[in-house]
Design an enzyme around this catalytic site. Structure first.
Site, PDB file in Angstrom:
ATOM      1  N   TYR A 181       0.836  -1.208   0.000  1.00  0.00           N
ATOM      2  CA  TYR A 181       0.000   0.000   0.000  1.00  0.00           C
ATOM      3  C   TYR A 181       0.869   1.256   0.000  1.00  0.00           C
ATOM      4  O   TYR A 181       0.592   2.220  -0.719  1.00  0.00           O
ATOM      5  CB  TYR A 181      -0.903  -0.036   1.233  1.00  0.00           C
ATOM      6  CG  TYR A 181      -1.980   1.020   1.270  1.00  0.00           C
ATOM      7  CD1 TYR A 181      -3.083   0.945   0.420  1.00  0.00           C
ATOM      8  CD2 TYR A 181      -1.925   2.073   2.186  1.00  0.00           C
ATOM      9  CE1 TYR A 181      -4.088   1.900   0.474  1.00  0.00           C
ATOM     10  CE2 TYR A 181      -2.930   3.022   2.247  1.00  0.00           C
ATOM     11  CZ  TYR A 181      -4.007   2.936   1.393  1.00  0.00           C
ATOM     12  OH  TYR A 181      -4.995   3.884   1.449  1.00  0.00           O
ATOM     13  N   LYS A 208       0.832   4.143  -2.862  1.00  0.00           N
ATOM     14  CA  LYS A 208       0.463   5.524  -2.549  1.00  0.00           C
ATOM     15  C   LYS A 208       1.616   6.495  -2.788  1.00  0.00           C
ATOM     16  O   LYS A 208       1.402   7.668  -3.117  1.00  0.00           O
ATOM     17  CB  LYS A 208      -0.048   5.612  -1.110  1.00  0.00           C
ATOM     18  CG  LYS A 208      -1.382   4.893  -0.906  1.00  0.00           C
ATOM     19  CD  LYS A 208      -2.445   5.358  -1.888  1.00  0.00           C
ATOM     20  CE  LYS A 208      -3.813   4.758  -1.596  1.00  0.00           C
ATOM     21  NZ  LYS A 208      -4.843   5.222  -2.561  1.00  0.00           N
TER      22      LYS A 208
END
Length: 252
Positions: A154, A158
């Site tokens: 993640y 991001k």
């Protein structure tokens, strides 16, 4: 406020959480909103809520990680409304684990949905924005982009959103299109509730502990992030591009 009267906005991942709040906010300010999510049925609540308050919205199914699905959905929106003025890339998933336990499939899924998805949808939407000489692209990053235990996939996705955003700003600025990212801190959503349960905490207790570390002494709400997105998606933010805005209650 009517900052988006006459504008058409596309919001991915708009069935719940930040995406749903953003769709409602843009509609409340006059936008016609295309509510996109993986399954058409999942868009129904957001669409109904917007329509019940006098707004305009329709649901569309899309798999943001699939180029064919993205092209079909974006072309359908442009065909229905004749334009796309605003794109909000919110679709995202988590598959958390420590890196030595992180399965390759979970790495691929998170990168495909969170990062590749933003690339595919932005690429499709800009094809309609460029001829119009106007567009606003806002993508969701996260404070996890700076690194977060159990979220290597993640965090990488991001962080990639921030690089993608900066590049879109450089390439598309000459066509009247801005690109920015919003990086939320802790926001009370289904995703953060799942994270709480992963570490063995009740979501309410997880939020309480998080709030103790945040200068404003509370966790974020989806509407907090929607407000920041609405500004970056507006005409008045026309000289703001290539930026990542951290919305985290002052946490450092």
């Amino acid at each position: 406020m009517d900052r988006f009267t006459g504008r058409v906005a596309v919001v991915t991942g708009a069935a719940q959480g930040i995406g749903a709040a953003t769709a409602r906010r843009l509609a409340a300010e006059g936008a016609t909103v295309a509510v996109l999510d993986l399954d058409l049925d999942r868009t129904a609540d957001t669409v109904a809520t917007i329509r019940a308050t006098g707004g305009s919205a329709d649901g569309y199914a899309v798999d943001v990680a699939d180029a064919g699905s993205v092209t079909a959905a974006i072309d359908a929106v442009a065909g229905a409304y004749g334009r796309i003025d605003v794109l909000v890339n919110d679709a995202g998933v988590t598959r958390d684990n420590l890196v030595h336990k992180l399965a390759e499939d979970d790495w691929d899924t998170v990168l495909d949905v969170n990062l590749k998805g933003a690339y595919l949808v932005s690429r499709a939407a800009q094809q309609h924005m460029v001829p119009a000489g106007y567009g606003r692209i806002v993508s969701l990053s996260s404070t996890s982009a700076l690194g977060n235990r159990g979220q290597a996939n993640y965090a990488a996705a991001k962080a990639g959103i921030q690089g993608l955003t900066a590049t879109l700003a450089i390439e598309l600025g000459r066509y009247g299109i801005t690109a920015n990212a919003v990086a939320p801190g802790y926001v009370a959503t289904a995703m953060t509730a799942a994270t709480a349960r992963r570490v063995g905490l009740d979501p309410a207790e997880h939020q309480r502990l998080a709030a103790e570390q945040i200068p404003v002494r509370r966790v974020g709400r989806p509407d907090d992030i929607a407000a920041a997105i609405a500004f970056l998606a507006s005409e008045e933010a026309g000289y703001v591009s290539g930026q990542t805005l951290y919305v985290n209650g002052g946490l450092r």
